[in-house]
Design an enzyme around this catalytic site. Structure first.
Site, mmCIF file in Angstrom:
data_model
loop_
_atom_site.group_PDB
_atom_site.id
_atom_site.type_symbol
_atom_site.label_atom_id
_atom_site.label_comp_id
_atom_site.label_asym_id
_atom_site.label_seq_id
_atom_site.Cartn_x
_atom_site.Cartn_y
_atom_site.Cartn_z
ATOM 1 N N ARG A 161 -4.447 -9.432 -38.200
ATOM 2 C CA ARG A 161 -3.421 -8.593 -38.216
ATOM 3 C C ARG A 161 -2.244 -9.252 -37.406
ATOM 4 O O ARG A 161 -1.459 -8.620 -36.744
ATOM 5 C CB ARG A 161 -3.653 -7.174 -37.758
ATOM 6 C CG ARG A 161 -4.524 -6.216 -38.506
ATOM 7 C CD ARG A 161 -3.940 -6.043 -39.942
ATOM 8 N NE ARG A 161 -4.945 -5.037 -40.377
ATOM 9 C CZ ARG A 161 -5.880 -5.405 -41.012
ATOM 10 N NH1 ARG A 161 -6.209 -6.577 -41.402
ATOM 11 N NH2 ARG A 161 -6.649 -4.333 -41.648
ATOM 12 N N SER A 237 -4.045 1.910 -39.815
ATOM 13 C CA SER A 237 -4.453 2.033 -38.603
ATOM 14 C C SER A 237 -3.781 2.112 -37.506
ATOM 15 O O SER A 237 -2.640 1.238 -37.654
ATOM 16 C CB SER A 237 -5.405 0.678 -38.665
ATOM 17 O OG SER A 237 -6.349 0.638 -39.668
ATOM 18 N N GLU A 333 -1.521 -1.326 -33.205
ATOM 19 C CA GLU A 333 -1.262 -2.229 -34.229
ATOM 20 C C GLU A 333 0.037 -1.925 -35.001
ATOM 21 O O GLU A 333 0.655 -2.791 -35.364
ATOM 22 C CB GLU A 333 -2.254 -2.023 -35.421
ATOM 23 C CG GLU A 333 -2.384 -3.099 -36.183
ATOM 24 C CD GLU A 333 -2.921 -2.598 -37.997
ATOM 25 O OE1 GLU A 333 -1.846 -2.399 -38.529
ATOM 26 O OE2 GLU A 333 -3.908 -2.409 -38.049
HETATM 27 N N1 EPU Z 1 -15.822 4.945 -37.588
HETATM 28 C C1 EPU Z 1 -16.173 6.191 -36.960
HETATM 29 N N2 EPU Z 1 -15.220 7.123 -36.983
HETATM 30 C C2 EPU Z 1 -14.122 7.188 -37.676
HETATM 31 C C3 EPU Z 1 -13.840 5.819 -38.268
HETATM 32 C C4 EPU Z 1 -14.679 5.033 -38.396
HETATM 33 O O1 EPU Z 1 -17.367 6.346 -36.538
HETATM 34 O O2 EPU Z 1 -13.327 8.152 -37.499
HETATM 35 C C5 EPU Z 1 -16.661 3.902 -37.879
HETATM 36 C C6 EPU Z 1 -17.105 3.791 -39.235
HETATM 37 O O3 EPU Z 1 -18.329 4.508 -39.590
HETATM 38 C C7 EPU Z 1 -17.655 2.265 -39.109
HETATM 39 C C8 EPU Z 1 -16.410 1.758 -38.562
HETATM 40 O O4 EPU Z 1 -15.975 2.749 -37.733
HETATM 41 O O5 EPU Z 1 -18.867 2.073 -38.732
HETATM 42 C C9 EPU Z 1 -15.324 1.102 -38.980
HETATM 43 O O6 EPU Z 1 -14.684 2.086 -39.896
HETATM 44 P P1 EPU Z 1 -13.893 1.502 -41.336
HETATM 45 O O7 EPU Z 1 -15.030 0.650 -42.088
HETATM 46 O O8 EPU Z 1 -13.410 2.837 -41.748
HETATM 47 O O9 EPU Z 1 -12.862 0.434 -41.108
HETATM 48 P P2 EPU Z 1 -11.885 0.215 -39.759
HETATM 49 O O10 EPU Z 1 -12.369 -0.772 -38.962
HETATM 50 O O11 EPU Z 1 -11.968 1.536 -39.082
HETATM 51 C C10 EPU Z 1 -10.526 -1.668 -40.852
HETATM 52 C C11 EPU Z 1 -9.025 -1.799 -40.931
HETATM 53 C C12 EPU Z 1 -8.324 -1.026 -41.877
HETATM 54 C C13 EPU Z 1 -9.029 -1.536 -43.369
HETATM 55 C C14 EPU Z 1 -10.835 -1.221 -43.116
HETATM 56 C C15 EPU Z 1 -11.371 -1.762 -44.449
HETATM 57 C C16 EPU Z 1 -8.225 -2.354 -38.539
HETATM 58 C C17 EPU Z 1 -7.437 -1.996 -37.640
HETATM 59 N N3 EPU Z 1 -8.418 -1.700 -39.685
HETATM 60 O O12 EPU Z 1 -10.785 -0.143 -40.395
HETATM 61 O O13 EPU Z 1 -6.982 -1.489 -42.196
HETATM 62 O O14 EPU Z 1 -8.575 -0.773 -44.530
HETATM 63 O O15 EPU Z 1 -11.079 -1.958 -41.867
HETATM 64 O O16 EPU Z 1 -11.567 -2.913 -44.278
HETATM 65 O O17 EPU Z 1 -8.672 -3.429 -38.951
HETATM 66 C C18 EPU Z 1 -4.802 -1.162 -41.511
HETATM 67 O O18 EPU Z 1 -4.631 -2.028 -41.125
HETATM 68 O O19 EPU Z 1 -3.955 -0.215 -41.578
HETATM 69 C C19 EPU Z 1 -6.047 -0.490 -42.235
HETATM 70 C C20 EPU Z 1 -6.144 0.686 -42.834
#
Ligand code: EPU
Length: 343
Positions: A161, A237, A333
């Site tokens: 990012r 995010s 972010e």
């Molecule tokens: N999780 C929780 N509770 C929550 C949210 C997430 O326990 O409320 C846990 C999930 O169970 C999982 C982990 O956290 O084990 C990761 O969650 P998720 O797969 O939803 O992805 P993320 O790391 O929260 C990132 C990006 C997103 C992107 C997704 C999918 C960043 C900051 N965010 O989210 O990007 O869509 O992966 O690849 O890197 C953005 O940048 O605006 C964005 C939405």
């Protein structure tokens, strides 16, 4: 040029910010008349889709809205194609256009809000793919000199990012007029290793997915987890996923055995911020007009009428809790434009 322009419909957080001056740029040539003002040190903000932005109630400078829109196939080879798109083209519409032409490469990044010109600034990414994986070059107008500059993949210094354009000294210094992508015509060069995509394809009993199938899966996953900004104002995010040392992670693991992680290079571990925030009990919580989204704790939502100051204060409370419980400092972010300036 328009004075005292309301930006409410131009930012996905839905903040009723007033810009002292606003101008929409439809062609790079239109910038030449503005150069004296742009070089005069008065504040300037480049606006794309407004989807990663937290605007103050009043912005005392000039808002340059990138509305340069075109899509062009520049070169077509047997298995590859180079496509160039204007900086003001809506990202998701561009992704759909490439898929309709049979070009693969952007399917994992379907439904990300924002524009083509904003995509390299923060090296957007989702489900195992990032913009840098398909990025060829971009053209940008350097506002301080009025010169057009071309940036290769290496020149952009892409990170998680992050890019050259996000560095404090380069922020709002370049209007990205076009971006060129190297896409594939091979139907099965896909990246479906991300668990949620696999589950979605299995659920639909798709064994040999096409890029369109992967995009459809991504769209479905995103719709189920991320709020529609037209209903709940948000900027995706709000925080980055923090990277911590392996030693710190091991210590946390003894206390919190279920803590998830992703590899992040030598002796480092990336921890999902959404999990940390969720574990601190913030998911679904609301204070006034600001809330933590009920299906994804990483997203802060505007329930209507929230100001940037209120959103920042809410995010500070979350950061404090995560710091206290896990000793991890979350980094925002979202690009928060200074709120200390008043009309
Ligand atoms: N999780 C929780 N509770 C929550 C949210 C997430 O326990 O409320 C846990 C999930 O169970 C999982 C982990 O956290 O084990 C990761 O969650 P998720 O797969 O939803 O992805 P993320 O790391 O929260 C990132 C990006 C997103 C992107 C997704 C999918 C960043 C900051 N965010 O989210 O990007 O869509 O992966 O690849 O890197 C953005 O940048 O605006 C964005 C939405």
């Amino acid at each position: 040029m328009q004075a005292n322009y309301n930006l409410k419909s131009l930012n996905t957080f839905g903040i009723a910010a007033i810009a002292a001056q606003y101008v929409a740029i439809h062609h790079p040539d239109e910038l030449s008349q503005l150069l004296p003002q742009l070089q005069s040190n008065s504040p300037c903000l480049i606006l794309g889709g407004g989807s990663n932005l937290l605007l103050p109630d009043y912005y005392p400078g000039l808002v340059l809205h990138n509305c340069i829109k075109f899509i062009k196939v520049v070169e077509e080879r047997e298995n590859e194609v180079i496509v160039r798109a204007g900086g003001g083209v809506n990202w998701h519409e561009f992704v759909l256009w490439t898929l309709q032409q049979g070009f693969g490469g952007l399917e994992n990044m379907a439904l990300i809000p924002g524009t083509v010109g904003a995509a390299p600034v923060q090296n957007i990414g989702a489900y195992g793919r990032e913009l840098k994986d398909v990025f060829l070059r971009l053209e940008a107008l350097e506002l301080s000199t009025g010169k057009t500059r071309t940036f290769s993949n290496e020149d952009c210094q892409f990170g998680y990012r992050d890019s050259f354009f996000k560095q404090p000294e380069n922020r709002n210094g370049f209007l990205i007029t076009s971006v060129s992508f190297l896409l594939t015509k091979q139907k099965h060069q896909l990246y479906t290793h991300y668990g949620a995509i696999q589950e979605q394809l299995e659920h639909k009993q798709i064994k040999q997915p096409s890029p369109q199938d992967v995009a459809a899966a991504v769209i479905e996953i995103r719709r189920s987890k991320l709020p529609d900004w037209r209903i709940y104002g948000n900027a995706g995010s709000f925080f980055k996923n923090p990277v911590i040392s392996e030693a710190h992670f091991k210590q946390l693991q003894t206390q919190f055995p279920s803590i998830p992680s992703y590899p992040a290079g030598t002796s480092q571990v990336k921890v999902p911020a959404g999990w940390l925030i969720d574990q601190c009990g913030w998911k679904g919580q609301r204070q006034g007009a600001v809330g933590c989204y009920k299906h994804q704790a990483l997203v802060i939502v505007n329930h209507g009428g929230a100001t940037a100051a209120e959103i920042l204060a809410f995010s500070t409370l979350i950061m404090k809790d995560v710091q206290e419980k896990y000793g991890i400092e979350l980094e925002r972010e979202v690009n928060a434009i200074s709120t200390t300036l008043t009309p």
